[in-house]
Design an enzyme around this catalytic site. Structure first.
Site, short mmCIF file in Angstrom:
data_model
loop_
_atom_site.label_atom_id
_atom_site.label_comp_id
_atom_site.label_asym_id
_atom_site.label_seq_id
_atom_site.Cartn_x
_atom_site.Cartn_y
_atom_site.Cartn_z
N HIS A 12 20.31 27.45 2.66
CA HIS A 12 20.00 28.42 1.60
C HIS A 12 19.98 29.82 2.21
O HIS A 12 19.20 30.06 3.15
CB HIS A 12 18.64 28.11 0.97
N ASP B 65 23.08 27.86 -0.77
CA ASP B 65 22.69 27.85 -2.18
C ASP B 65 21.73 28.97 -2.54
O ASP B 65 21.04 29.50 -1.66
CB ASP B 65 21.97 26.53 -2.52
NI NI Z 1 19.28 25.61 -5.50
#
Ligand code: NI
Length: 511
Positions: free
Chosen positions: A468, A327
Site C-alpha cells: 500500500h 493499493d
Molecule cells: Ni484497499
C-alpha cells in the site's frame, strides 16, 4: 446510531410506564398511547432516498491544501477510514480526527472479531467558498443486517480558524423545527409519518440532523438523514432539501453567512500558513526497523536475469517475473515511491481509488509516463459484496472515468477492496480481477523489516506482491525488496506484462 436508538427506545418505555402507572390493571398488557397527529406543516422541503455507497463525486471543488489520511484494517472486523486534513487548520483537523477515531473504535469494540462487520468512513468536499470549507463525512457500516449510513458535516472558517460540525450553525431554538420540516418531507415521500412518540421529537434528533447539513448548488440546504433516525433502519437514509429562504430562518448569523456563499460562488480564502507540518491522525508507526537483508533468502530461480531497461519487452515464460502492486493511493507518499521505482528502473502496478485522484492528477500522469500500470480499486473502497450490481458498476465506472480523465489511459484490471466480491456478479464483465499471492501485511505491521521479509521470502516466479503506497513504512521497504529479489535473479514487471492475455472477469492471484 446504536446509542441514539437506545435513547429512543427509552422514551417509548417511559411513556408506557407512565400509562401503566395510571391504570389499575397492572398485569394487563399495556397499550401504547395513540401518537398525536402532527399538524400539517407548510414546508417546501422535499425528500429523496439516499443510495448507500452512491458514488456521486459531487461538484469539482478546489481541493488544494486538503488531504486524506487513510488507515484500514483487513481483518475482522474490517474497517477503512479516510480522514480529511486541511493545511494550517489545526482545530478542524483535531476535531475531525478525534470524532472519526472515536466512532471507529466504538464500532470495533461493538463487533469484536465479527467476520461480516465492515466500517467504511469516507469524506467529500461539500463547499469551498470565501472563508468556508465544509467536508461531509459518510460512514457506512454493515453489522450483519444490512448497511447503515450516518452523516456528519464539518465546517472550518479560514479567517477565524474555527471548526465545528454544522450543528453550531443552527439556532438552538430552531432544532425542533428542523426536525419537523425534515420529517414532513419524508412523510410526503413515504406516504406515512415517521416514527414519533410524543408532541416533540427528542432533542437528540435535532442535534443529529443539524450535524449533517450541506449547502447545495442552488443555495438550498440539504439535511442528510442517517438510517434509523426518523424511520426504521430498513427504510435506509434520506436527503431532504430545504429551500434557501426557509433554511435561512433556521440558521444562526454564522449559519446564514455560511449558506449565503454557496458551494463555490466566492474565491476560496487562502489557507493559513502552517507553522510546521500539519499533525496527522495517522497512528504511530512501529519504529522503522531496518530490514536485515543479509538473512533473507528469496526462493531461488533459474535462469536468473537482469532487470531490463525500462520499455523493453519481457517474456515471463522465459524469466522469473514478479509484480509489485500498490493499493489505496495515490497518497502523500506516492511521489517518493515513484522516485524510488524510477531510480531502480522498476515498473509497478497501482490500484488507485477514484476518490483519491482529485488533486493528484499529476501523480497519475507520472505513473503512466514512467511505465507503470494502473488498476481500478473502486471509487471509495466499499465492500462490493454489500452493493447492488448497479452500485458496483458505478463504483468501477466513475473510477475508470477519473483515471481516463487524468491520464488518457484506462485501467486494465480491477482489485476489489478487501479482495471481496461476488464471483460472476460483481466485477463488471470488462476487467480481470487481480488479487495477490504474497501479502506483506504492510497495513498491519507498519514495519520496514517485516514488510521486506514477507515480500522477499514470499515471492516465487510469477508472484503478485500486495503493498500500500499510503504507508511510509511500505514505501521505505521497497528499495530492499527490489535489491534482494533482483540479486536472486527476479525481474520486475507490471501486472499486464506478468499475466499476458487475461480473461474479463477471471480471477488472478499470480501468473
Ligand atoms: Ni484497499
Amino acid at each position: 446510531m446504536h446509542v441514539f436508538r437506545a435513547r429512543f427506545t427509552a422514551v417509548v418505555l417511559a411513556v408506557n410506564v407512565a400509562v401503566t402507572g395510571c391504570s389499575s390493571g397492572a398485569a394487563e398488557p399495556t397499550q401504547a398511547p395513540t401518537p398525536p397527529v402532527a399538524p400539517a406543516l407548510a414546508t417546501g422541503a422535499t425528500a429523496r432516498v439516499f443510495v448507500p455507497a452512491d458514488a456521486d463525486p459531487g461538484p469539482a471543488l478546489p481541493a488544494a491544501g486538503i488531504h486524506s489520511v487513510i488507515t484500514e484494517n483487513l481483518e475482522a472486523p474490517r474497517w477503512f477510514l479516510q480522514t480529511p486534513t486541511v493545511d494550517g487548520l489545526e482545530a478542524f483537523n483535531t476535531l475531525v480526527a478525534t470524532e472519526l477515531e472515536d466512532t471507529r473504535a466504538r464500532f470495533v469494540a461493538e463487533h469484536p472479531g465479527a467476520d461480516t462487520a465492515v466500517f467504511n468512513s469516507r469524506w467529500q468536499l461539500a463547499q469551498r467558498s470565501g472563508p468556508w470549507i465544509t467536508v461531509s463525512v459518510t460512514q457506512e457500516t454493515f453489522a450483519g443486517a444490512g448497511w447503515n449510513s450516518e452523516f456528519t458535516s464539518y465546517v472550518a472558517n479560514v479567517e477565524t480558524l474555527g471548526a465545528s460540525t454544522t450543528a453550531r450553525l443552527v439556532e438552538p431554538g430552531k432544532l425542533q423545527q428542523l426536525v419537523e420540516i425534515t420529517a414532513a418531507a419524508i412523510t410526503k415521500l413515504q406516504g406515512r409519518a415517521p416514527l414519533r412518540d410524543g408532541e416533540t421529537w427528542p432533542a437528540a434528533i435535532g442535534t443529529q440532523l443539524a450535524r449533517s447539513l450541506v449547502p447545495d448548488a442552488d443555495g438550498d440546504l440539504l439535511v442528510q438523514v442517517g438510517s434509523g433516525i426518523l424511520t426504521a433502519y430498513a427504510d435506509g437514509a434520506f436527503i431532504v432539501e430545504i429551500p434557501h429562504q426557509e433554511a435561512m430562518s433556521l440558521l444562526t448569523a454564522d449559519g446564514a453567512a455560511w449558506l449565503a456563499v454557496g458551494i463555490d460562488e466566492q474565491e476560496p480564502a487562502a489557507l493559513p500558513e502552517a507553522l510546521e507540518e500539519t499533525p496527522t491522525p495517522e497512528p504511530a508507526e512501529t519504529p522503522t526497523s531496518e530490514a536485515d537483508l543479509s538473512t533473507l533468502q528469496p526462493t531461488p530461480v533459474a535462469p536468473s536475469a537482469e532487470q531490463p531497461a525500462p520499455g523493453t519487452e519481457v517474456d515471463c515464460e522465459a524469466v522469473a517475473c514478479v509484480a509489485l502492486t500498490f493499493d489505496d493511493g495515490p497518497g502523500r507518499h506516492t511521489n517518493r515511491l515513484l522516485d524510488t521505482l524510477r531510480d531502480a528502473g522498476v515498473p509497478a502496478t497501482f490500484f488507485v481509488l477514484g476518490s483519491a485522484i482529485a488533486g493528484n492528477e499529476a501523480t497519475l500522469q507520472r505513473m503512466v509516463s514512467e511505465g507503470h500500470a494502473l488498476g481500478n480499486h473502486t471509487w471509495d473502497h466499499p465492500d462490493l459484496t454489500g452493493l447492488s450490481p448497479e452500485q458496483v458498476e458505478e463504483q468501477l465506472r466513475l473510477t475508470t472515468n477519473a483515471i481516463v480523465a487524468a491520464t488518457g489511459v484506462a485501467p486494465t484490471s480491477l482489485r476489489p477492496p478487501y479482495g471481496a466480491f461476488v464471483p460472476g456478479q460483481t466485477p463488471s464483465g470488462q476487467l480481470p480481477v487481480v488479487l495477490w499471492d504474497v501479502d506483506t501485511e504492510d497495513w498491519k505491521n507498519r514495519n520496514v523489516g517485516e514488510t521486506t521479509k514477507r515480500a522477499v521470502t514470499g515471492a516465487k516466479p510469477g508472484s503478485i506482491i500486495l503493498l500500500h503506497d499510503i504507508h511510509p513504512t511500505s514505501v521505505d521497504a521497497v528499495p530492499g525488496i527490489i535489491s534482494k529479489l533482483q540479486e536472486a535473479g527476479y525481474v520486475f514487471v507490471t501486472v499486464p506484462t506478468l499475466l499476458g492475455q487475461t480473461e474479463p472477469g477471471a480471477i488472478y492471484y499470480s501468473r
